[in-house]
Enzyme design. Structure first.
Site, short mmCIF file in Angstrom:
data_model
loop_
_atom_site.label_atom_id
_atom_site.label_comp_id
_atom_site.label_asym_id
_atom_site.label_seq_id
_atom_site.Cartn_x
_atom_site.Cartn_y
_atom_site.Cartn_z
N SER A 118 79.49 105.41 53.09
CA SER A 118 80.67 105.58 52.24
C SER A 118 80.37 106.45 51.04
O SER A 118 81.27 107.07 50.48
CB SER A 118 81.17 104.22 51.77
OG SER A 118 80.12 103.48 51.20
N HIS A 139 83.92 107.48 58.54
CA HIS A 139 83.97 106.42 57.53
C HIS A 139 85.19 105.54 57.76
O HIS A 139 86.33 105.98 57.61
CB HIS A 139 84.00 107.04 56.13
CG HIS A 139 83.97 106.01 55.06
ND1 HIS A 139 84.76 106.06 53.94
CD2 HIS A 139 83.24 104.87 54.95
CE1 HIS A 139 84.52 104.99 53.20
NE2 HIS A 139 83.61 104.26 53.79
N GLU A 151 87.84 108.53 57.62
CA GLU A 151 87.49 109.80 56.98
C GLU A 151 86.42 110.46 57.85
O GLU A 151 85.37 109.87 58.12
CB GLU A 151 86.97 109.56 55.55
CG GLU A 151 88.09 109.14 54.60
CD GLU A 151 87.60 108.81 53.20
OE1 GLU A 151 88.28 109.16 52.23
OE2 GLU A 151 86.53 108.18 53.06
N ASN A 189 86.97 106.45 48.36
CA ASN A 189 86.11 105.77 47.38
C ASN A 189 85.98 106.54 46.07
O ASN A 189 85.72 105.95 45.03
CB ASN A 189 84.74 105.48 47.99
CG ASN A 189 84.83 104.29 48.94
OD1 ASN A 189 85.64 103.40 48.74
ND2 ASN A 189 84.03 104.30 49.98
N1 CAA Z 1 90.11 91.44 61.49
C1 CAA Z 1 91.13 91.67 62.34
N2 CAA Z 1 92.43 91.59 61.99
C2 CAA Z 1 92.70 91.20 60.73
C3 CAA Z 1 91.70 90.93 59.78
C4 CAA Z 1 90.35 91.05 60.22
N3 CAA Z 1 89.31 90.84 59.39
N4 CAA Z 1 92.28 90.59 58.61
C5 CAA Z 1 93.61 90.66 58.82
N5 CAA Z 1 93.85 91.02 60.08
C6 CAA Z 1 95.16 91.26 60.70
C7 CAA Z 1 95.91 89.98 60.88
O1 CAA Z 1 95.56 89.35 62.12
C8 CAA Z 1 97.33 90.46 60.87
O2 CAA Z 1 97.64 91.04 62.13
P1 CAA Z 1 99.13 90.90 62.75
O3 CAA Z 1 100.06 91.47 61.74
O4 CAA Z 1 99.02 91.71 64.01
O5 CAA Z 1 99.30 89.43 62.97
C9 CAA Z 1 97.32 91.60 59.86
O6 CAA Z 1 95.95 92.03 59.79
C10 CAA Z 1 97.79 91.15 58.50
O7 CAA Z 1 96.97 90.07 58.11
P2 CAA Z 1 97.45 88.79 57.34
O8 CAA Z 1 98.90 88.51 57.65
O9 CAA Z 1 96.46 87.68 57.54
O10 CAA Z 1 97.26 89.16 55.82
P3 CAA Z 1 97.90 90.27 54.97
O11 CAA Z 1 99.23 90.69 55.43
O12 CAA Z 1 97.73 89.74 53.61
O13 CAA Z 1 96.92 91.53 55.18
C11 CAA Z 1 95.01 92.83 54.74
C12 CAA Z 1 95.54 91.44 55.00
C13 CAA Z 1 95.19 93.69 56.01
C14 CAA Z 1 93.53 92.69 54.43
C15 CAA Z 1 95.82 93.47 53.55
O14 CAA Z 1 95.77 92.62 52.45
C16 CAA Z 1 95.29 94.83 53.16
O15 CAA Z 1 95.65 95.84 53.75
N6 CAA Z 1 94.45 94.87 52.09
C17 CAA Z 1 93.88 96.12 51.58
C18 CAA Z 1 92.64 96.44 52.38
C19 CAA Z 1 92.00 97.70 51.89
O16 CAA Z 1 92.38 98.34 50.91
N7 CAA Z 1 90.95 98.12 52.62
C20 CAA Z 1 90.17 99.27 52.25
C21 CAA Z 1 88.94 98.82 51.55
S1 CAA Z 1 87.89 100.17 51.12
C22 CAA Z 1 86.80 100.26 52.38
O17 CAA Z 1 86.77 99.49 53.27
C23 CAA Z 1 85.89 101.43 52.36
C24 CAA Z 1 84.52 101.20 51.94
O18 CAA Z 1 83.74 102.15 52.00
C25 CAA Z 1 84.05 99.92 51.43
#
Ligand code: CAA
Length: 306
Positions: A118, A139, A151, A189
């Protein structure tokens, strides 16, 4: 055509990549880079697929087929038949270079090597490889099965055909690839990390309670989760490592690590994966980590819901 994919690293990102790729019908060799027992990684995948079965998203037969497409191993030599290998290990430069070199030695002549790094500088990783023409960065974002973006970055030496194959692979597994320069942090990021750091620093400075900071960004800006809950989801160690690397590589002061983040990481309180980070996830709903003593406006140290 990419049919068999290796994933090296069975942490949060690696597991998500394995689940995503196998769910799209490709064969996966999942390598636990640190050796030891692979059964927790397999059980984690099974639990995630079971959740999708319970939600009616996939059938039991689908779950079994997905599990059947993943072979877990601790041997890098099992990668020899892979068309693409995605390295997803810790963001430590020396360790990553050594691992990439070891993976490279196992690959068949046409195979592509991708890093999920990342924030490490891609050109410097490539300069340590013997086949930089076959090297790209893919990424992914957490949770990988949900987030659509990848990415895609290349180095100067990357062959155009390799970039095209990597792009086609992303599309085949349901992702939207965006091409980005090989600059530490790429787009997401570069923008996200300063925001997360400022969220943590705002908590530390007593600007608002943890709950209020997260609510401010979910309700005020329409983000799916606030910066503190998101830092816990990504992993505080990962946020810390990205900030340190980008501070060093970009050197523009936007990536200064707040003392609170360093303290939590030192204490091994890394977020959701350790059940304790900025929030404590032991109970039914998250509350502020009891060791974080901060007086926010309008109150004493609060029990916040994430
Ligand atoms: N694995 C698989 N599926 C998952 C999951 C996981 N760990 N977590 C959630 N889901 C799925 C759920 O099963 C659900 O699917 P359906 O709609 O098909 O039923 C869907 O995602 C939505 O989940 P929830 O209803 O439980 O919860 P939510 O609506 O609150 O969404 C979230 C959860 C998807 C995490 C949402 O809060 C979100 O998009 N958060 C932001 C995440 C983000 O910004 N990620 C980027 C981080 S930066 C990065 O990763 C880069 C790096 O280099 C570190």
């Amino acid at each position: 055509m990419i049919e068999q994919v290796g994933v090296v690293g069975c942490g949060l990102m690696g597991s998500g990549i394995v689940e995503n790729v196998a769910s799209r019908g490709l064969q996966v060799v999942a390598v636990k880079a640190t050796g030891g027992d692979v059964s927790p990684a397999r059980e984690k995948l099974a639990r995630s697929l079971d959740r999708r079965v319970r939600k009616g998203k996939i059938s039991e037969a689908d779950r079994d087929a997905i599990l059947g497409r993943v072979r877990y191993t601790t041997e890098l030599s099992d990668l020899s038949d892979c068309d693409l290998v995605i390295e997803s290990a810790v963001e430590a430069p020396e360790a990553k270079i050594t691992l990439l070199q070891k993976i490279e030695q196992q690959l068949s002549p046409g195979a592509i090597l991708a890093s999920n790094t990342s924030s490490l500088p891609l050109e410097s990783l490539a300069s340590n490889l013997s086949r930089p023409a076959q090297f790209v960065a893919l990424h992914f974002f957490n949770p990988v099965p949900v987030m659509k973006l990848v990415e895609l970055s290349t180095v100067e030496a990357t062959a155009p055909g390799v970039r095209e194959s990597a792009k086609a692979f992303c599309e085949r597994i349901g992702k939207v690839p965006v091409q980005v320069a090989p600059s530490p942090g790429y787009v997401v990021n570069r923008l996200l990390v300063p925001y997360l750091l400022h969220g943590i620093e705002s908590l530390e400075a007593g600007i608002a309670s943890a709950q209020a900071i997260d609510q401010a960004m979910t309700l005020g800006c329409g983000h799916p989760m606030g910066p503190l809950a998101l830092s816990d989801l990504i992993g505080l160690d990962v946020v810390h490592a990205m900030a340190k690397t980008m501070d060093r590589e970009l050197g523009d002061g936007r990536y200064k690590v707040p003392a609170l983040l360093s303290r939590l990481v030192l204490a091994g309180q890394l977020g959701r994966k350790t059940q304790l980070g900025i929030y404590d996830y032991a109970g039914d709903s998250p509350v502020l980590n009891g060791e974080i003593k901060i007086t926010a406006p309008g109150g004493t140290p609060e029990a916040a819901e994430a």
